[in-house]
Design a protein around this motif. Structure first.
Motif, mmCIF file in Angstrom:
data_model
loop_
_atom_site.group_PDB
_atom_site.id
_atom_site.type_symbol
_atom_site.label_atom_id
_atom_site.label_comp_id
_atom_site.label_asym_id
_atom_site.label_seq_id
_atom_site.Cartn_x
_atom_site.Cartn_y
_atom_site.Cartn_z
ATOM 1 N N LEU A 192 33.791 51.970 41.650
ATOM 2 C CA LEU A 192 34.893 52.340 40.763
ATOM 3 C C LEU A 192 34.628 53.723 40.182
ATOM 4 O O LEU A 192 33.542 53.987 39.667
ATOM 5 N N MET B 198 34.514 47.142 44.882
ATOM 6 C CA MET B 198 34.033 46.704 43.566
ATOM 7 C C MET B 198 32.926 47.568 42.978
ATOM 8 O O MET B 198 32.895 47.812 41.780
ATOM 9 N N VAL C 3 45.182 45.109 37.605
ATOM 10 C CA VAL C 3 44.504 44.503 38.759
ATOM 11 C C VAL C 3 44.881 45.241 40.044
ATOM 12 O O VAL C 3 44.029 45.558 40.881
ATOM 13 N N LEU D 158 43.045 48.577 40.124
ATOM 14 C CA LEU D 158 41.591 48.472 40.327
ATOM 15 C C LEU D 158 41.231 47.922 41.705
ATOM 16 O O LEU D 158 40.193 48.268 42.266
ATOM 17 N N ASN D 159 42.095 47.087 42.259
ATOM 18 C CA ASN D 159 41.792 46.485 43.561
ATOM 19 C C ASN D 159 41.828 47.485 44.710
ATOM 20 O O ASN D 159 41.412 47.173 45.820
ATOM 21 N N LEU E 173 37.795 39.701 37.395
ATOM 22 C CA LEU E 173 38.448 39.505 36.092
ATOM 23 C C LEU E 173 38.851 38.039 35.903
ATOM 24 O O LEU E 173 38.697 37.478 34.814
ATOM 25 N N GLY F 174 39.452 45.465 30.696
ATOM 26 C CA GLY F 174 39.984 44.215 31.250
ATOM 27 C C GLY F 174 39.074 43.036 30.959
ATOM 28 O O GLY F 174 39.534 41.929 30.647
ATOM 29 N N LYS G 45 35.227 39.176 45.475
ATOM 30 C CA LYS G 45 35.325 40.213 46.505
ATOM 31 C C LYS G 45 36.034 41.461 46.008
ATOM 32 O O LYS G 45 36.014 42.499 46.657
ATOM 33 N N ASN G 46 36.731 41.345 44.901
ATOM 34 C CA ASN G 46 37.393 42.531 44.357
ATOM 35 C C ASN G 46 37.470 42.403 42.836
ATOM 36 O O ASN G 46 37.087 41.372 42.262
ATOM 37 N N VAL G 47 37.958 43.453 42.192
ATOM 38 C CA VAL G 47 37.953 43.482 40.736
ATOM 39 C C VAL G 47 38.874 42.403 40.165
ATOM 40 O O VAL G 47 38.581 41.802 39.136
ATOM 41 N N GLY G 48 39.973 42.132 40.859
ATOM 42 C CA GLY G 48 40.891 41.101 40.388
ATOM 43 C C GLY G 48 40.203 39.750 40.304
ATOM 44 O O GLY G 48 40.341 39.027 39.315
ATOM 45 N N PHE H 95 38.370 48.741 33.796
ATOM 46 C CA PHE H 95 37.796 47.438 34.178
ATOM 47 C C PHE H 95 37.086 46.785 32.986
ATOM 48 O O PHE H 95 37.303 45.605 32.682
ATOM 49 N N PHE I 104 39.978 49.989 44.861
ATOM 50 C CA PHE I 104 38.609 50.498 45.031
ATOM 51 C C PHE I 104 37.665 49.366 45.425
ATOM 52 O O PHE I 104 37.841 48.227 44.992
#
Lengths: 105, 385
Positions: free
Chosen positions: A63, A60, A52, A55-56, B326, A74, B320-323, A71, A58
């Motif tokens: 990437l 969204m 996380v 990846l965060n 997920l 994930g 807002k983000n990949v985290g 991702f 970049f």
């Protein structure tokens, strides 16, 4: 370019879990043995925060290709987490038809 | 407002709903299915989507209401207005638009190339001079009554609806007055084709009594307080044909923490989980989140007396983000799997009903909203079973 970003090389043996759609990830969960699923789950779990955090950095929608593959891996991890943490088997109900609930993607 | 942990509270509050056994016939009778088509689906306001499916002029989508043999074309015209039409060409009644959705300022019939504007007007007739004085102004698409409530789009197939949508929704309008659903986007959608009457499927969702048992592996304690054995709802409310049940969520619900970088995004809630049944076949579930609330919509469409299509839409504040994305995936997969447990049960219940082993449902006090639903259904169909 390698398959996954630097520092995540040892996850490359799970290449088969790099899947773009929910339909594919869901189907792979159903088609895998619980040993395969647990192997994947146990390998990713200790790296969750690192994934996380990586990846965060970049935006969204921007990437790089290797990060995008991480991702997607994930997303597959989230898919199998439910099987491992709640059911102890691939499907919620024995005999459930995987194609009955269709994700519109 | 706190949940009162006593027995039989709702039947005392709502004595008109009754306490007796309820007939299973509406879920299995072919004759009542025919009656239901005319009295329910051709008369009531039906939700067919949300405005966010038509953000720009020229956007369109098609809603097929199989039970009424009707295909509906919803468009946003160049003037910004959303309209609904029968998806049928004026020439020889061919299905006009075959795509499910898209964006185009005109629609062209594939049969003989008649062209319509997105406001329904007939723009051109192919080889017009060879027709017999066609009145083009009268040959636009056939309109269908369409009204909007908080961005939810409802149609009515009755040429002269007895009520406006707001009159039909009645007290529900007041419950959600001022609610802003716009920050939420439809992030996930599912389509479930089930061997279950649409009411069997809807009623299974319209209570929480089953949760500790059917969902013992996933969310057993979501609505049950520690040291309590059974679900007690926080509130039950009836508004005309519609109902709301509300629960605290002491055991938590599978919702991700979204919007952590922004302001809180809230919807009106009585408890932590409010379930609106908008008669006949639309359900709106509002769910409390840590930072941002979320909602789910269900549409249960009949596909025969023992079959239905369950459309499911999950609305969240976009991650807002990949985290966050997920975290959202985890919550979605868990919720989807809970619903898969339900699907299997819907079909098993329908099989049991179809066997006619039991002429009646037995409803307890925490299922009073299903009792109310059946009462409304019988009244709407003009039957007493």
């Amino acid at each position: 370019m390698s398959l996954l970003p630097p520092g995540f090389d040892e996850l490359e043996r799970f290449e088969g879990w790099i899947l773009a759609s929910e339909k594919e990830r869901h189907a792979r969960r159903y088609d895998s043995s619980m040993d395969e699923i647990r192997d994947f789950y146990n390998a990713i779990k200790p790296k969750r925060e690192a994934i996380v955090e990586y990846l965060n950095q970049f935006p969204m929608d921007e990437l790089p290709a290797d990060a995008n593959r991480l991702f997607m891996m994930g997303l597959s991890f989230m898919e199998v987490s439910i099987a491992v943490e709640f059911f102890g088997r691939q499907q919620p109900v024995e005999g459930y038809d995987v194609d009955q609930m269709v994700a519109i993607e | 407002m706190k949940t009162v942990m006593a027995d039989k509270r709702w039947c005392k509050k709502y004595p008109h709903v009754g306490t007796g056994p309820v007939s299973t016939e509406p879920n299995i009778s072919p004759d009542l299915y025919e009656l239901e088509k005319e009295k329910v689906f051709r008369k009531c306001w039906l939700n067919v989507g949300r405005v966010d499916q038509l953000p720009n002029p020229g956007d369109y989508f098609v809603a097929d209401i199989e039970v009424c043999s009707v295909s509906i074309l919803l468009t946003r015209g160049r003037d910004g207005t959303i309209r609904a039409f029968h998806n049928v060409c004026s020439h020889r009644s061919n299905r006009l638009v075959w795509d499910k959705s898209g964006c185009d300022s005109t629609s062209t019939c594939g049969f003989h190339c008649w062209v319509y504007d997105s406001d329904g007007k007939l723009r051109s007739i192919t080889d017009e001079s060879n027709f017999h004085d066609p009145d083009k102004k009268a040959l636009g698409l056939t309109p269908i009554h369409l009204e909007e409530w908080l961005g939810f789009l409802f149609i009515n197939l009755d040429p002269n609806p007895e009520q406006t949508l707001y009159e039909y929704l009645g007290g529900v309008v007041e419950e959600l007055k001022g609610a802003n659903f716009d920050p939420f986007k439809r992030v996930f959608s599912y389509e479930v084709n089930e061997k279950a009457n649409w009411k069997t499927a809807l009623s299974a969702q319209n209570e929480l009594y089953h949760v500790p048992f059917q969902h013992h592996a996933t969310i057993p304690d979501f609505a049950v307080k520690k040291d309590e054995r059974y679900v007690r709802l926080q509130d039950v409310r009836f508004h005309g044909k519609h109902s709301i049940y509300s629960s605290e969520a002491p055991g938590g619900l599978p919702v991700p923490t979204l919007g952590s970088q922004g302001e809180e995004v809230r919807l009106p809630l009585i408890g932590d989980f409010d379930f609106y049944t908008i008669f006949p076949n639309f359900a709106l579930l509002i769910i409390r989140g840590e930072q941002a609330d979320s909602f789910i919509v269900y549409n249960f469409w009949p596909a025969g007396v023992g079959a239905s299509k369950w459309d499911i839409g999950f609305y969240f504040v976009p991650p807002k983000n990949v985290g966050e994305r997920l975290a959202l995936e985890y919550a979605k997969c868990l919720t989807r799997d809970v619903l898969q447990e339900d699907v299997v049960a819907h079909e098993q219940v329908q099989a049991g009903l179809a066997s006619r082993a039991k002429p009646h449902f037995q409803f307890q006090d925490e299922e009073i909203q299903i009792r109310h639903f059946h009462k409304v259904w019988e009244e709407t169909c003009g039957v007493s079973l």
